[in-house]
Scaffold this active site. Structure first.
Site, mmCIF file in Angstrom:
data_model
loop_
_atom_site.group_PDB
_atom_site.id
_atom_site.type_symbol
_atom_site.label_atom_id
_atom_site.label_comp_id
_atom_site.label_asym_id
_atom_site.label_seq_id
_atom_site.Cartn_x
_atom_site.Cartn_y
_atom_site.Cartn_z
ATOM 1 C CG PHE A 135 7.209 4.259 -10.227
ATOM 2 C CD1 PHE A 135 8.563 4.218 -10.537
ATOM 3 C CD2 PHE A 135 6.819 4.840 -9.025
ATOM 4 C CE1 PHE A 135 9.510 4.763 -9.684
ATOM 5 C CE2 PHE A 135 7.756 5.384 -8.163
ATOM 6 C CZ PHE A 135 9.105 5.354 -8.489
ATOM 7 C CG ASP A 219 1.363 1.288 -5.634
ATOM 8 O OD1 ASP A 219 0.975 2.284 -5.004
ATOM 9 O OD2 ASP A 219 2.540 1.164 -6.041
ATOM 10 C CE LYS A 248 3.722 9.429 -4.848
ATOM 11 N NZ LYS A 248 4.784 10.442 -4.906
#
Length: 402
Positions: A135, A219, A248
């Site tokens: 993802f 990532d 985040k």
């Protein structure tokens, strides 16, 4: 329905299901809803509120910078922007050649990384590799990197050239060749259920991408900023990637994303090749710099490692028939369930005042603030045990064990 639920159903785009609660304020690891009910937050906005809610450092950074300078265009530099870039480079070991691009989210960071891969590959390297179950975001470019069919199908055709391979060293060896521009990997696949890469995978990926001239792009959106008990998920591998993406937890709740490049990859972007009106604005970068400074100064990376181990031991000690195992590192934890009842566990937990997340039908994801201590873990133990017991009692599994 209550009034706020009516408002949400009428006024918000239906890209998500019904909202679970109306939350009105937070402090530390707790949130309160409009009825005044307190909830222990063990999701932290999906690994975002690193310092918890309304942390004095976060509040002070927002207030000070908002009263000084909130936004200018990227025709100009600002002190917070440069300070944050320098801190990220230092923490991630990028050295003098490292460069930072700022956006507003993880998806934007991965969009920038996708364009970086295209700039590197050109016409001679049309292939980009990503992993099955990956993802990387929901924008069109980051969705092309994402391997979830249910997310991709309504929006196809997506940008071409991306291939998804199994997360094994053997599959990587077979797929990598001199026509590959880049390999995208997550050190831990959070959305897949907190699934770690095989041992030695990142080291092999670095060796193979160097051999074939491809970029290795990691990532770190969910795993960065101390979440795994190290500054970044790739840290323990000892490698140096070509780029990492961040978001985040680096902002502690303010929207910000970043792409950090290393070495020769830092020269791929040229003036006009990418941009963002709001990316790198002084308000967001000042807050993110303050958040990262607090994580560093307060020893919260070390706390994440220690509390993560404590939390995993606590979960296993519950001896619940529903708990099959515990995965993850630091304070990114996946609780594997013996039955596909994750949604039921989430609902039972919320009824008792605990916020957790179903990463998939058989996994509960935990990503609390990096500031948690004994008190929060003790409260979690009671609430989570009660939720598990309630679901087990209502399930065939629970009936079989009495």
């Amino acid at each position: 329905m209550t009034l706020w639920q009516d408002d949400a159903a009428r006024d918000l785009v239906r890209n998500a299901g019904p909202r679970l609660a109306m939350l009105t304020r937070g402090e530390g690891s707790y949130l309160w809803d409009e009825k005044g009910t307190r909830h222990l937050d063990f999701l932290a906005g999906i690994a975002v509120t690193s310092l918890g809610h309304a942390h004095p450092v976060f509040v002070d950074a927002v207030s000070r910078q908002a009263a000084t300078l909130a936004h200018v265009s990227n025709y100009f530099a600002t002190p917070p922007q440069l300070a944050l870039a320098a801190r990220i480079k230092r923490l991630a070991g990028a050295g003098a050649s490292g460069r930072v691009y700022f956006g507003n989210s993880g998806a934007e960071a991965n969009e920038a990384a996708f364009k970086l891969a295209r700039l590197h590959g050109g016409a001679d390297r049309p292939r980009i590799l990503a992993l099955e179950n990956a993802f990387h975001g929901r924008t069109i470019g980051s969705l092309a990197l994402t391997a979830k069919v249910q997310m991709r199908a309504p929006f196809e055709p997506l940008p071409g050239g991306v291939e998804h391979i199994p997360a094994t060293i053997e599959a990587l060896e077979a797929a990598l060749d001199d026509r590959v521009a880049a390999l995208f990997v997550e050190p831990i696949q959070g959305e897949a259920g907190v699934v770690e890469l095989p041992e030695g995978y990142l080291e092999a990926a670095r060796a193979l991408t160097l051999k074939h001239g491809a970029l290795l792009i990691i990532d770190e959106i969910q795993t960065g900023a101390g979440r795994t008990g190290e500054w970044f998920g790739f840290t323990s591998s000892g490698i140096t990637p070509d780029a990492i993406t961040l978001a985040k937890g680096i902002g502690g709740g303010i929207p910000i994303g970043a792409l950090l490049t290393y070495g020769a990859a830092s020269d791929l972007f040229t003036p006009g090749s990418h941009g963002s009106t709001f990316g790198g604005n002084p308000l967001a970068t000042a807050v993110a710099d303050a958040v990262l400074a607090e994580i560093e100064n307060a020893g919260l990376v070390e706390n994440a490692a220690a509390r993560g181990a404590q939390l995993r031991e606590t979960i296993l000690a519950l001896d619940s028939p529903l708990v099959e195992g515990v995965r993850g590192r630091g304070l990114l934890i996946g609780v594997g369930l013996a039955a596909p009842v994750a949604n039921e566990v989430v609902a039972a937990a919320q009824e008792r005042g605990l916020i957790v997340n179903a990463a998939n039908p058989s996994t509960i994801r935990l990503a609390p603030a990096l500031t948690i201590g004994d008190a929060e873990i003790a409260a979690f133990r009671t609430l989570f045990a009660d939720a598990l017991a309630a679901v087990a009692a209502a399930s065939a599994l629970g009936k079989a064990t009495v």
